[in-house]
Write a protein that holds these residues in place. Structure first.
Motif, short mmCIF file in Angstrom:
data_model
loop_
_atom_site.label_atom_id
_atom_site.label_comp_id
_atom_site.label_asym_id
_atom_site.label_seq_id
_atom_site.Cartn_x
_atom_site.Cartn_y
_atom_site.Cartn_z
N UNK A 138 -8.26 21.83 14.44
CA UNK A 138 -8.52 23.27 14.35
C UNK A 138 -7.75 24.00 15.45
N UNK A 139 -7.78 23.46 16.66
CA UNK A 139 -7.06 24.07 17.79
C UNK A 139 -5.56 24.13 17.50
N UNK A 177 -9.01 18.64 3.08
CA UNK A 177 -8.00 18.51 2.02
C UNK A 177 -7.41 19.86 1.63
N UNK A 178 -8.25 20.89 1.55
CA UNK A 178 -7.75 22.24 1.27
C UNK A 178 -6.79 22.69 2.38
N UNK A 179 -7.12 22.34 3.61
CA UNK A 179 -6.26 22.69 4.74
C UNK A 179 -4.89 22.02 4.61
N UNK A 216 1.13 18.10 12.37
CA UNK A 216 -0.21 18.60 12.05
C UNK A 216 -0.76 17.93 10.80
N UNK A 217 0.09 17.75 9.79
CA UNK A 217 -0.36 17.10 8.56
C UNK A 217 -0.84 15.67 8.85
N UNK A 218 -0.06 14.94 9.64
CA UNK A 218 -0.46 13.57 9.97
C UNK A 218 -1.78 13.54 10.73
N UNK A 219 -1.98 14.49 11.62
CA UNK A 219 -3.24 14.58 12.36
C UNK A 219 -4.41 14.87 11.40
N UNK A 220 -4.18 15.78 10.46
CA UNK A 220 -5.25 16.15 9.53
C UNK A 220 -5.58 15.00 8.59
N UNK A 221 -4.56 14.30 8.11
CA UNK A 221 -4.80 13.16 7.22
C UNK A 221 -5.61 12.08 7.96
N UNK A 234 -7.56 12.53 10.57
CA UNK A 234 -8.89 13.08 10.83
C UNK A 234 -9.76 12.95 9.57
N UNK A 235 -9.20 13.32 8.43
CA UNK A 235 -9.96 13.25 7.18
C UNK A 235 -10.39 11.83 6.86
N UNK A 236 -9.52 10.86 7.13
CA UNK A 236 -9.87 9.46 6.87
C UNK A 236 -11.05 8.99 7.73
N UNK A 237 -11.21 9.60 8.90
CA UNK A 237 -12.26 9.19 9.83
C UNK A 237 -13.57 9.93 9.63
N UNK A 238 -13.63 10.85 8.69
CA UNK A 238 -14.90 11.52 8.39
C UNK A 238 -15.68 10.56 7.50
#
Length: 117
Positions: A11-12, A68-70, A105-110, A112-116
């Motif tokens: 988010x930051x 995923x929307x992000x 950023x995309x790699x970070x988000x992917x 992050x999503x895998x770890x939820x």
């Protein structure tokens, strides 16, 4: 006291990236004000907005969906960057910098999503 999403690194980073892209779009021609400039700003803002919305009061599957929307919004930003480069609104070096930032950023988000869970 702070909101949960304010502590989330993606988010930051999305907030910082959003301001960079917003500044970049200000240099687009006036004729793009209601087209490409508006589109790229809405898309880049959606990245952080979806992360924050998904983090508040949502189940983990819902949070994953919002991340995923992000990611999809980020893909939209990248396409707008390609459009801006093809229309000669930005240089190759400016494109590359923002493209690389997008990819990171995309790699970070992917991840992050895998770890939820």
């Amino acid at each position: 006291m702070s909101f949960k999403f304010e502590k989330i690194l993606i988010w930051q980073k999305a907030m910082e990236f959003g301001e960079d892209i917003n500044s970049l779009s200000q240099a687009f021609p006036e004729k793009e004000k209601f087209n490409l400039s508006s589109q790229i700003c809405r898309a880049v803002d959606s990245i952080a907005l979806n992360i924050s919305e998904g983090s508040i009061g949502q189940s983990n599957p819902e949070f994953r969906k919002f991340v995923g929307y992000s990611i999809r919004s980020l893909a939209e930003v990248v396409t707008c960057l390609h459009k801006a480069k093809r229309r000669n609104y930005i240089s190759e070096s400016t494109f590359k910098k923002h493209y690389d930032d997008s990819f990171d950023l995309m790699n970070m988000m992917v991840a992050f999503r895998k770890n939820i869970k």
